[in-house]
Design a protein around this motif. Structure first.
Motif, PDB file in Angstrom:
ATOM      1  N   ALA A  35       0.826  -1.206   0.000  1.00 22.36           N
ATOM      2  CA  ALA A  35       0.000   0.000   0.000  1.00 22.36           C
ATOM      3  C   ALA A  35       0.862   1.259   0.000  1.00 22.36           C
ATOM      4  O   ALA A  35       0.572   2.218  -0.728  1.00 22.36           O
ATOM      5  CB  ALA A  35      -0.932  -0.006   1.211  1.00 22.36           C
ATOM      6  N   CYS A  42      -5.174   4.165   0.431  1.00 26.49           N
ATOM      7  CA  CYS A  42      -5.695   2.797   0.362  1.00 26.49           C
ATOM      8  C   CYS A  42      -6.681   2.557   1.493  1.00 26.49           C
ATOM      9  O   CYS A  42      -6.398   2.896   2.639  1.00 26.49           O
ATOM     10  CB  CYS A  42      -4.548   1.787   0.451  1.00 26.49           C
ATOM     11  SG  CYS A  42      -3.393   1.920  -0.911  1.00 26.49           S
ATOM     12  N   TRP A  46      -7.311  -3.198   2.127  1.00 21.93           N
ATOM     13  CA  TRP A  46      -6.914  -3.097   0.723  1.00 21.93           C
ATOM     14  C   TRP A  46      -5.906  -4.188   0.401  1.00 21.93           C
ATOM     15  O   TRP A  46      -5.079  -4.558   1.232  1.00 21.93           O
ATOM     16  CB  TRP A  46      -6.286  -1.717   0.485  1.00 21.93           C
ATOM     17  CG  TRP A  46      -5.705  -1.546  -0.873  1.00 21.93           C
ATOM     18  CD1 TRP A  46      -6.347  -1.078  -1.984  1.00 21.93           C
ATOM     19  CD2 TRP A  46      -4.361  -1.802  -1.286  1.00 21.93           C
ATOM     20  NE1 TRP A  46      -5.494  -1.047  -3.056  1.00 21.93           N
ATOM     21  CE2 TRP A  46      -4.266  -1.494  -2.645  1.00 21.93           C
ATOM     22  CE3 TRP A  46      -3.230  -2.281  -0.642  1.00 21.93           C
ATOM     23  CZ2 TRP A  46      -3.087  -1.625  -3.371  1.00 21.93           C
ATOM     24  CZ3 TRP A  46      -2.060  -2.426  -1.369  1.00 21.93           C
ATOM     25  CH2 TRP A  46      -1.992  -2.093  -2.722  1.00 21.93           C
ATOM     26  N   GLU A  50      -6.120  -3.942  -6.063  1.00 22.27           N
ATOM     27  CA  GLU A  50      -7.457  -3.371  -5.881  1.00 22.27           C
ATOM     28  C   GLU A  50      -7.415  -1.851  -6.081  1.00 22.27           C
ATOM     29  O   GLU A  50      -6.351  -1.230  -6.058  1.00 22.27           O
ATOM     30  CB  GLU A  50      -7.992  -3.688  -4.483  1.00 22.27           C
ATOM     31  CG  GLU A  50      -8.256  -5.137  -4.245  1.00 22.27           C
ATOM     32  CD  GLU A  50      -8.787  -5.435  -2.858  1.00 22.27           C
ATOM     33  OE1 GLU A  50      -9.210  -6.577  -2.655  1.00 22.27           O
ATOM     34  OE2 GLU A  50      -8.760  -4.552  -1.981  1.00 22.27           O
ATOM     35  N   THR A  52      -7.705   2.077  -5.362  1.00 19.37           N
ATOM     36  CA  THR A  52      -7.378   2.959  -4.247  1.00 19.37           C
ATOM     37  C   THR A  52      -8.448   4.043  -4.174  1.00 19.37           C
ATOM     38  O   THR A  52      -9.331   4.116  -5.032  1.00 19.37           O
ATOM     39  CB  THR A  52      -5.981   3.571  -4.427  1.00 19.37           C
ATOM     40  OG1 THR A  52      -5.930   4.265  -5.686  1.00 19.37           O
ATOM     41  CG2 THR A  52      -4.905   2.496  -4.388  1.00 19.37           C
TER      42      THR A  52
END
Length: 55
Positions: A35, A42, A46, A50, A52
């Motif tokens: 992250a 994030c 998270w 994926e 943000t």
């Protein structure tokens, strides 16, 4: 040794310290480091790949 992440300027962005009697979760450390490398916001839980959050 506990995981630590800092910027090239020496700003500490992540420190993970626990008591020896508390279990550690290496997957959570890797998730946080992923992250931080996005340089984006994030959400909780998270995962790499994926979306943000647009701030």
């Amino acid at each position: 040794m506990q995981p630590l992440s800092s910027t090239p300027q020496g700003v500490i962005r992540f420190v993970y310290v626990t008591d020896l009697s508390v279990g550690r979760n290496p997957q959570e450390v890797l998730r946080v480091l992923d992250a931080l490398q996005t340089d984006e916001l994030c959400p909780c839980n998270w995962q790499k790949g994926e979306e943000t959050i647009a701030a």
